[in-house]
Design a protein around this motif. Structure first.
Motif, PDB file in Angstrom:
ATOM      1  N   GLN A  58       0.821  -1.212   0.000  1.00 39.70           N
ATOM      2  CA  GLN A  58       0.000   0.000   0.000  1.00 39.70           C
ATOM      3  C   GLN A  58       0.859   1.267   0.000  1.00 39.70           C
ATOM      4  O   GLN A  58       0.343   2.347  -0.264  1.00 39.70           O
ATOM      5  CB  GLN A  58      -0.960   0.026   1.208  1.00 39.70           C
ATOM      6  CG  GLN A  58      -0.315   0.003   2.565  1.00 39.70           C
ATOM      7  CD  GLN A  58      -0.114  -1.401   3.101  1.00 39.70           C
ATOM      8  OE1 GLN A  58      -0.023  -2.358   2.322  1.00 39.70           O
ATOM      9  NE2 GLN A  58      -0.040  -1.534   4.421  1.00 39.70           N
ATOM     10  N   LEU A  82      -4.943  -4.492  -4.593  1.00 45.11           N
ATOM     11  CA  LEU A  82      -3.631  -4.065  -4.086  1.00 45.11           C
ATOM     12  C   LEU A  82      -2.540  -4.971  -4.657  1.00 45.11           C
ATOM     13  O   LEU A  82      -1.500  -4.496  -5.143  1.00 45.11           O
ATOM     14  CB  LEU A  82      -3.665  -4.146  -2.561  1.00 45.11           C
ATOM     15  CG  LEU A  82      -2.513  -3.590  -1.741  1.00 45.11           C
ATOM     16  CD1 LEU A  82      -2.288  -2.143  -2.057  1.00 45.11           C
ATOM     17  CD2 LEU A  82      -2.832  -3.753  -0.249  1.00 45.11           C
ATOM     18  N   ALA A 100      -6.094   1.866   1.299  1.00 47.59           N
ATOM     19  CA  ALA A 100      -5.791   0.459   1.010  1.00 47.59           C
ATOM     20  C   ALA A 100      -6.313  -0.401   2.151  1.00 47.59           C
ATOM     21  O   ALA A 100      -6.298   0.011   3.315  1.00 47.59           O
ATOM     22  CB  ALA A 100      -4.300   0.249   0.840  1.00 47.59           C
TER      23      ALA A 100
END
Lengths: 515, 79
Positions: free
Chosen positions: A135, A358, A421
Motif C-alpha cells: 500500500q 492491491l 488500502a
C-alpha cells in the motif's frame, strides 16, 4: 550539466561474477544502445549501483550484494534524485538487480493465496521510500522497465540479443499493431472477449484453449499484439486453458515459440506467474514464456510475478491493467509510459484498494526497454510545418516528454496522498454482518466459507489535501467470505463475497467471480 | 532438499486465477502444493495418484510449492 534522459541501472560486479570475461560483450552492446539512444534524441547513462565511487557522486550508497533489495531501491532513488531521468532501465534478472519482495495482502487463511511475498519492480517506480508494504507504492510516478538476462545463465548472449533488439527497434506505423493474437482459457472467454472488444472493437477474435493450442501456426502468432488470459504457474514454461472446470490443457508453450514471433511484438499476459523470471534449470532447462518471447524479438512483455486475479465474466484486476497497457502502447506511448499509465489508471478508479486490487497493482511488471516506442506516435501537424522546420537552430526544442512526465508525477503524487488500502486486521466480524455473509455464501452455493478481516487505511492527514480532510472519514472495515462452490450458479463460480462496513452499515458489497 | 509427508487433496488459491484442486504435501517443514518436475502443474495423474499416501521426496521449494525430482512412497510398516 547536460540532461540525462535515460539511466541504465545494473550491478556490474554481479554481471562480471556471472559472466566473467564475457562481460566485455555486454559492455559493447550497451555502448551500441547508448549510441542508438543518442540518435533518437536520448542521452543515456549506465550506472553501476555496486560502485562506491559512482554512487557517492550521485548522493547515494552502493548495494552490499546482488540480493540487497533495500540497497537497490535506495540506489535507484538516489539516481532518480540526481538525474530525474525520463526512463529507468533495470538491466538484469533478479539475480543481478533484485525485485522488491512486498508482503502479500492475500496470504494467511486456509484457502489463501499461496504467495508469501509479491516480488515487484513497482517500488523502483515510486518516490516513496523503502517499505515492504504494497500500500506504500500506490502512487508510481517514474517510467521503469527491466531487460532481464536469464537467471542462472553462465554466458551473456541472451542479454546481448535483448539489448541489440532494443537498440535496433524503430517505431512502426499504427497499422502494424492493428491486428492481435488473443488466447483465453475457455472458462474465461466472456471476460477475455470483453477485453478484446474494448481494445479492438466488437467481435474481436479470441481463440480458446481448449480446443486450440499450444502449437500455434506462425500465421496465428504473426500479429504484433498478443493478449493472453490463461492459467500459469511458477517455474513453468507453459500457460494452460481450462474447460470444463478443473480440466486443464496446454494453451501456450515456450518451446513452440522460436522463429514464430514477429519482431516488435508486445505481449500482455494476465496469467499467474506470467512474467516470473525463474532459472531455466528449475524447468528442465526451458526458459519461461516471457524470457522466450523477448529472446525471439518481442519488444515488451507485461506480466505478473505471482498468482493473479480477475473475474470469469466482466472486467477486473488483471483484465484491466493488461488492457490499459495495450491501449496506451497502441496510442503511441513508450513501453514504460504505457506500463506506468496502466498502473495509475488501474488504481485511480478506486477510493481504496481491496487486497486483490492491491496485489494486482504491484505484481505486474514491464519486461522491455521502457524508452522503446512500438508504435510511431503521430506528431502534431504543425510540428512538420515550414516555420518549425526552418526555425533558427536551438530555438524550438520540443519538451512534450517533459510535460508528460510532469503530468505523470502529479498523478502519482495525488494517488500517494489520497488512495486508501485494505490491510489485514484482527477486527471481529459484527454478528449481523457475519449472518449476512453466511446467508450470501449459502445462496451462492459456497461451501464452508472462511472469513478474513481488513481495515481500510488512508494516508495520514498531513499528506491529504485539505479538501479531503473535510470529508467524513469513519472507520471502514472489509470482511470477506472465501470458499469454493459446491454447485456453480449461472455458469459462474463465486469464490468471495466482500462486504465493506462503516459503523453498523454494509455500505458496499460485491461477489468476486473466481477464476 | 528431502521432505517426507502425507499427500492430501484440497482446493487452493481460492478466488484467484489459479484456483484449482491440488495435491498438497503436508510435512514437518510445512504444507506445499506438490508438483513433479516436468509434470503438469495443474493436473498431473502421477501426483494425483499419491493422494492419501506418505511419500519421501527430493526437490526444491519455490513460491510455496514443492517441485520434486525424485520420490518414493513410504511404507508405514517399514518406515
Amino acid at each position: 550539466m547536460m540532461a540525462v534522459h535515460k539511466v541504465v541501472v545494473t550491478n556490474v560486479s554481479g554481471l562480471k561474477a556471472k559472466y566473467g570475461p564475457e562481460y566485455a560483450r555486454l559492455r559493447t552492446s550497451l555502448a551500441k544502445l547508448v549510441r542508438a539512444d543518442l540518435k533518437r534524441g536520448l542521452r543515456t547513462r549506465v550506472v553501476a549501483i555496486d560502485s562506491p565511487a559512482v554512487m557517492k557522486r550521485l548522493g547515494g550508497k552502493p548495494v552490499s550484494s546482488v540480493n540487497d533489495q533495500r540497497g537497490a531501491k535506495e540506489a535507484v532513488d538516489a539516481i532518480y534524485g540526481h538525474y530525474q531521468p525520463d526512463y529507468i532501465l533495470i538491466l538484469g534478472a533478479p539475480d543481478i538487480v533484485p525485485h522488491i519482495d512486498l508482503a502479500n495482502p492475500l496470504h494467511g487463511t486456509p484457502d489463501d493465496d499461496g504467495d508469501i511475498v509479491v516480488p515487484s519492480d513497482v517500488p523502483y517506480a515510486c518516490a516513496a521510500g523503502w517499505s515492504r508494504q504494497p500500500q506504500d507504492f500506490m502512487g508510481p510516478s517514474r517510467v521503469v522497465g527491466r531487460l532481464p538476462d536469464l537467471a542462472g545463465a553462465d554466458e551473456p548472449s541472451y542479454l546481448q540479443r535483448l539489448i541489440d533488439t532494443a537498440a535496433r527497434h524503430r517505431p512502426m506505423p499504427r497499422k502494424d499493431y492493428a491486428r492481435h493474437f488473443a488466447i483465453s482459457a475457455k472458462v474465461w472467454i466472456r471476460s477475455t472477449a470483453e477485453s478484446m472488444d474494448n481494445l479492438f472493437g466488437p467481435g474481436a477474435i479470441v481463440l480458446t484453449a481448449p480446443p486450440k493450442g499450444p502449437r500455434w501456426p506462425k500465421r496465428a502468432l504473426a500479429p504484433r499484439i498478443h493478449f493472453i488470459n490463461c492459467h500459469g504457474d511458477t517455474c513453468s514454461p507453459k500457460f494452460f486453458g481450462e474447460h470444463p472446470t478443473n480440466r486443464f490443457v496446454d494453451a501456450h508453450d515456450a518451446v513452440h515459440l522460436p522463429t514464430r514471433i514477429s519482431k516488435g511484438a508486445v505481449v500482455a499476459a494476465e496469467c499467474c506467474y506470467g512474467a516470473e523470471l525463474y532459472e531455466p534449470a528449475k524447468a528442465q532447462g526451458q526458459a519461461g514464456i516471457a524470457n522466450t518471447y523477448l529472446g525471439e524479438g518481442a519488444i515488451g512483455f507485461l506480466g505478473s510475478t505471482t498468482i493473479a486475479y480477475g473475474p470469469s465474466e466482466g472486467q477486473g484486476q488483471a483484465d484491466l491493467i493488461c488492457q490499459y497497457f495495450i491501449d496506451a502502447v497502441r496510442r503511441g506511448a513508450s513501453l514504460g509510459r504505457a506500463a506506468l499509465e496502466a498502473r495509475q489508471r488501474f488504481v485511480a478508479q478506486f477510493s481504496h484498494t481491496d487486497p486483490a486490487d492491491l496485489k494486482t497493482a504491484v505484481q505486474f511488471l514491464l519486461l522491455g526497454d521502457p524508452s522503446v516506442h512500438p508504435v510511431d506516435p503521430t506528431p502534431h501537424a504543425f510540428s512538420r510545418s515550414k516555420t518549425v522546420r526552418q526555425a533558427p537552430k536551438g530555438l524550438v526544442h520540443s519538451e512534450t516528454r517533459t510535460f508528460r512526465r510532469e503530468r505523470l508525477a502529479r498523478t502519482g503524487t495525488n494517488l500517494t496522498r489520497t488512495l486508501g488500502a485494505a490491510v489485514p486486521s484482527k477486527d471481529a466480524i459484527p454478528k449481523p454482518v457475519r449472518r449476512f455473509l453466511i446467508k450470501a455464501a449459502e445462496e451462492s452455493g459456497m461451501l464452508n466459507p472462511t472469513f478474513k478481516s481488513y481495515r481500510v487505511t488512508f494516508p495520514s492527514a498531513q499528506r491529504r489535501p485539505r479538501s479531503m480532510n473535510t470529508l467524513r472519514r469513519p472507520k471502514r472495515l472489509i470482511f470477506a467470505a472465501l470458499g469454493s462452490l459446491g454447485i456453480p450458479t449461472r455458469g459462474a463460480r463465486i469464490s468471495a463475497i466482500i462486504a465493506t462496513v462503516e459503523g453498523d452499515k454494509i455500505v458496499h458489497v460485491r461477489r468476486v467471480h473466481s477464476r | 532438499m528431502i521432505v517426507e509427508g502425507v499427500v492430501i487433496r484440497r482446493r487452493i488459491n481460492v478466488g484467484s486465477k489459479s484456483e484449482h484442486d491440488a495435491a498438497l504435501l503436508v510435512s514437518e517443514e510445512g504444507t506445499f502444493k506438490l508438483r513433479r518436475s516436468g509434470g503438469h502443474p495443474f493436473s498431473d495423474p502421477d501426483v494425483q495418484a499419491l493422494v492419501g499416501l506418505r511419500i519421501r521426496a527430493e526437490g526444491f521449494v519455490t513460491a510455496g510449492q514443492f517441485i520434486m525430482t525424485h520420490y518414493a512412497v513410504v511404507d508405514d510398516e517399514t518406515g
